[in-house]
Every structure is written in structure tokens, then in C-alpha cells.
Design a protein around this motif. Structure first.
Motif, mmCIF file in Angstrom:
data_model
loop_
_atom_site.group_PDB
_atom_site.id
_atom_site.type_symbol
_atom_site.label_atom_id
_atom_site.label_comp_id
_atom_site.label_asym_id
_atom_site.label_seq_id
_atom_site.Cartn_x
_atom_site.Cartn_y
_atom_site.Cartn_z
ATOM 1 N N ASP A 1 0.794 -1.234 0.000
ATOM 2 C CA ASP A 1 0.000 0.000 0.000
ATOM 3 C C ASP A 1 0.821 1.276 0.000
ATOM 4 N N GLY A 2 2.137 1.158 -0.029
ATOM 5 C CA GLY A 2 2.978 2.331 0.164
ATOM 6 C C GLY A 2 2.866 3.405 -0.889
ATOM 7 N N ILE A 3 2.604 3.033 -2.140
ATOM 8 C CA ILE A 3 2.431 4.069 -3.164
ATOM 9 C C ILE A 3 1.160 4.866 -2.881
ATOM 10 N N GLN B 1 4.231 6.478 0.860
ATOM 11 C CA GLN B 1 5.250 5.999 1.788
ATOM 12 C C GLN B 1 6.477 5.425 1.077
ATOM 13 N N TYR B 2 6.299 4.926 -0.147
ATOM 14 C CA TYR B 2 7.439 4.457 -0.928
ATOM 15 C C TYR B 2 7.099 4.514 -2.407
ATOM 16 N N ASP B 3 8.096 4.242 -3.252
ATOM 17 C CA ASP B 3 7.932 4.409 -4.693
ATOM 18 C C ASP B 3 7.690 3.072 -5.401
ATOM 19 N N LEU B 4 7.569 3.136 -6.721
ATOM 20 C CA LEU B 4 7.282 1.940 -7.510
ATOM 21 C C LEU B 4 8.366 0.871 -7.371
ATOM 22 N N PRO B 5 9.661 1.221 -7.450
ATOM 23 C CA PRO B 5 10.683 0.177 -7.279
ATOM 24 C C PRO B 5 10.560 -0.573 -5.953
ATOM 25 N N GLU B 6 10.234 0.153 -4.884
ATOM 26 C CA GLU B 6 10.069 -0.524 -3.594
ATOM 27 C C GLU B 6 8.824 -1.406 -3.600
ATOM 28 N N ALA B 7 7.752 -0.935 -4.231
ATOM 29 C CA ALA B 7 6.546 -1.760 -4.330
ATOM 30 C C ALA B 7 6.845 -3.050 -5.081
ATOM 31 N N ILE B 8 7.595 -2.946 -6.165
ATOM 32 C CA ILE B 8 7.930 -4.135 -6.948
ATOM 33 C C ILE B 8 8.839 -5.065 -6.150
ATOM 34 N N ARG B 9 9.793 -4.501 -5.402
ATOM 35 C CA ARG B 9 10.639 -5.333 -4.546
ATOM 36 C C ARG B 9 9.776 -6.121 -3.562
ATOM 37 N N ARG B 10 8.769 -5.468 -3.016
ATOM 38 C CA ARG B 10 7.899 -6.130 -2.039
ATOM 39 C C ARG B 10 7.023 -7.202 -2.691
ATOM 40 N N PRO C 1 -1.303 2.812 -8.097
ATOM 41 C CA PRO C 1 -0.028 3.285 -8.636
ATOM 42 C C PRO C 1 -0.267 4.583 -9.395
ATOM 43 N N HIS C 2 0.789 5.240 -9.827
ATOM 44 C CA HIS C 2 0.623 6.582 -10.381
ATOM 45 C C HIS C 2 0.013 6.606 -11.786
ATOM 46 N N SER C 3 0.055 5.478 -12.488
ATOM 47 C CA SER C 3 -0.450 5.485 -13.858
ATOM 48 C C SER C 3 -0.755 4.066 -14.312
ATOM 49 N N MET C 4 -1.448 3.973 -15.441
ATOM 50 C CA MET C 4 -1.714 2.671 -16.037
ATOM 51 C C MET C 4 -0.389 2.032 -16.486
ATOM 52 N N GLU C 5 0.553 2.852 -16.878
ATOM 53 C CA GLU C 5 1.867 2.332 -17.275
ATOM 54 C C GLU C 5 2.562 1.674 -16.084
ATOM 55 N N ASP C 6 2.455 2.288 -14.919
ATOM 56 C CA ASP C 6 3.030 1.681 -13.721
ATOM 57 C C ASP C 6 2.329 0.374 -13.373
ATOM 58 N N LEU C 7 1.010 0.335 -13.551
ATOM 59 C CA LEU C 7 0.272 -0.899 -13.292
ATOM 60 C C LEU C 7 0.709 -1.998 -14.252
ATOM 61 N N ASN C 8 0.986 -1.625 -15.489
ATOM 62 C CA ASN C 8 1.510 -2.573 -16.469
ATOM 63 C C ASN C 8 2.854 -3.131 -15.985
ATOM 64 N N ASN D 1 -4.202 -7.931 -8.762
ATOM 65 C CA ASN D 1 -5.450 -7.229 -8.512
ATOM 66 C C ASN D 1 -5.236 -5.734 -8.737
ATOM 67 N N ALA D 2 -6.181 -5.091 -9.392
ATOM 68 C CA ALA D 2 -6.154 -3.641 -9.580
ATOM 69 C C ALA D 2 -7.373 -3.033 -8.892
ATOM 70 N N LEU D 3 -7.234 -1.797 -8.458
ATOM 71 C CA LEU D 3 -8.320 -1.076 -7.805
ATOM 72 C C LEU D 3 -8.947 -0.094 -8.783
ATOM 73 N N ALA D 4 -10.247 -0.225 -9.002
ATOM 74 C CA ALA D 4 -10.972 0.691 -9.888
ATOM 75 C C ALA D 4 -11.468 1.872 -9.062
ATOM 76 N N ALA D 5 -10.574 2.803 -8.807
ATOM 77 C CA ALA D 5 -10.917 3.981 -8.012
ATOM 78 C C ALA D 5 -10.134 5.169 -8.550
ATOM 79 N N GLY D 6 -10.598 6.369 -8.230
ATOM 80 C CA GLY D 6 -9.903 7.564 -8.687
ATOM 81 C C GLY D 6 -9.729 7.557 -10.191
ATOM 82 N N PRO D 7 -8.540 7.902 -10.684
ATOM 83 C CA PRO D 7 -8.330 7.961 -12.137
ATOM 84 C C PRO D 7 -8.451 6.608 -12.826
ATOM 85 N N PHE D 8 -8.330 5.518 -12.082
ATOM 86 C CA PHE D 8 -8.424 4.195 -12.700
ATOM 87 C C PHE D 8 -9.864 3.803 -13.029
ATOM 88 N N ALA D 9 -10.833 4.514 -12.465
ATOM 89 C CA ALA D 9 -12.225 4.216 -12.779
ATOM 90 C C ALA D 9 -12.606 4.640 -14.194
#
Length: 274
Positions: free
Chosen positions: A154-156, A160-169, A186-193, A204-212
């Protein structure tokens, strides 16, 4: 109701590139409506549940309350139900393991475990959060029935942390035995990719905010396996209450009440959910 029969169904729904919508309900009525209207699986939402109790999300609901709430949803639908179990209701790996054991004992088809040290928003240290997921996975595998364990980073979302840390986790969560990984907002659909490409288990992706604004097909195109609604539907319901109440109490305008659906239609859908 044969809850055990729904678990294998729940696991089978998770196919990369063919996402299903995990519909988050917040009471028996919403679970029945979502079932009747085409949901394939139901999940609890900690925020939506908190709204029904008039308390804040993230840390104010106990394990006992959460499981009692989940049982109400399970008795309201023949669909598999997964639990939003926040951080497992404790910091220690053995506490998380006990939470998963308790969730499996009532017949939940799966659960999410977060990497945030609630009620604080600080993420657990890397080694500790991996130990927590290892303990959760061991507990899930020891259950008599199948159980789909989702590990959340949940850090992004919480800055609390960035994409590289999320991927490490999430890579570590996969190695620790998680069945599904989840990086909300995540910050964008590209990051989700990038997240989808980083692991070999369902995402799992969350359909909320800009992702909706994206379609199910657009999530499918990048390899998402499951789309959660989170508290979005509960928030829409509360928005209707807030907007109608402001019109009534501040302006004397009762016309928003005309937007309600007929009781007969609601009750007919309840019948379809059996």
C-alpha cells in the motif's frame, strides 16, 4: 450453504488478461444486489464496513467484528466471499497467521493482508512484512480448504514508498507464498503494467480515482486478473445520502428523493440472489 465449494471457484476466476470484478459489499443488502446483478465474487471492504458502524477506516475495527461482518455477507450470497482483513489485526507474523486461520475457519474464500502498520500509515520494514506474508501463506496452506491469499503493498497509495520498492515487495510476497498481489493506486496505467509484468501470479487492480475511467478490457490488455471496487460503491451510496440531505436541510428541496429506485425492484433482486 456449502462455502467450501465456492473457494475453488474463486481461485479459478483469477486469470491474467481476463479480469473479473471483485464486487465489494458492505452489508447483506448490497451483497444480495451485487449477486443478483451479475457479480462473480464478493469481498468485504474495511471502509464500507466502517461507514456502517460510524467509525473511521484503518485500525478501528477488530478481527471479531470483521469476521462477524464477513459471515453476514457469506450468508447473503452463494458466491465466494473474500475478506479485507487490513493488516491482519496485529503486527506480529504469528498474529497474522491466527487471523488467516480464523478467516479460513468461517469459510472465507480468501483475504487481503496489507503491509501497513495500522493505525499508523508507516509501512512495515521489508524483512518484517515478508515474514508476515510467509506466516499468512503457511496458515492458508494448513487450512482444510483452499484459500486465496492476497498480499497488498500500500505504500504508493499512502505516499510511503515508490514503484521500485513496491515491486521489490510484491516479488518477495510472491516468493513468500502469496496467491495474488495488489498494489492499490499506482501513479499510472503504465506503472500498473510494470507491476503486472513483475510477477507471475495474478494481479489485482483497484478501480478507483483515475483508474475508474478505464474499461475492463483496458485492464485486461495489461494482464490484470482481478479488479476490486474497494469502497467505491459504498462511497457512491453515501454521496447520494449527503447530496440529498444537503438539498433537504439547507435548501428545503425534496426533489432528490425522486431519484430512488422502487422497493419492489430491490426486493425482486433480493429474490434473485438466493
Amino acid at each position: 450453504m456449502a462455502f467450501s465449494n465456492t473457494v475453488s471457484t474463486f481461485r479459478a476466476l483469477h486469470q491474467a488478461g481476463k479480469p473479473f470484478i471483485l464486487a465489494n459489499a458492505w452489508d447483506a443488502g448490497s451483497a444480495k444486489l451485487l449477486t443478483a446483478l451479475g457479480a462473480q465474487a464478493i469481498a468485504t471492504t474495511s471502509a464500507g464496513h466502517a461507514f456502517t458502524l460510524g467509525v473511521k477506516d484503518m485500525g478501528e475495527i477488530t478481527l471479531e467484528q470483521s469476521l462477524a461482518h464477513a459471515k453476514i455477507l457469506m450468508l447473503s450470497t452463494p458466491l465466494p466471499v473474500s475478506g479485507d482483513l487490513e493488516n491482519g489485526y496485529g503486527h506480529r507474523p504469528e498474529t497474522v497467521a491466527k487471523t488467516i486461520t480464523a478467516a479460513g475457519a468461517i469459510g472465507l474464500a480468501g483475504a487481503c493482508i496489507e503491509d501497513t502498520a495500522l493505525p499508523d500509515l508507516t509501512p512495515y520494514a521489508f524483512e518484517h512484512t515478508v515474514e508476515r506474508i510467509e506466516a499468512a501463506a503457511d496458515a492458508a496452506q494448513a487450512l482444510e480448504t483452499d484459500f486465496v491469499l492476497t498480499a497488498r503493498a500500500d505504500g504508493i497509495m499512502l505516499n510511503q514508498y515508490d514503484l521500485p520498492e513496491a515491486i521489490r515487495r510484491i516479488k518477495a510476497f510472491e516468493s513468500a507464498g502469496a496467491d495474488v498481489i495488489y498494489v492499490p493506486m499506482p501513479h499510472s496505467m503504465e506503472d500498473l503494467n510494470t507491476i503486472c509484468a513483475a510477477v507471475d501470479i495474478p494481479v489485482n487492480a483497484l478501480a478507483a480515482g483515475p483508474f475508474a475511467k478505464y474499461t475492463v478490457q483496458e485492464f485486461a490488455n495489461i494482464g490484470v486478473a482481478r479488479i476490486s471496487l474497494g469502497s467505491a460503491l459504498a462511497r457512491i451510496t453515501h454521496a447520494a445520502i449527503i447530496n440529498a440531505s444537503k438539498a433537504m436541510f439547507l435548501e428545503g428541496d425534496l426533489s432528490p428523493l425522486l431519484a430512488g429506485v422502487g422497493g419492489d425492484e430491490i426486493e425482486a433482486l433480493f429474490d434473485l440472489a438466493k
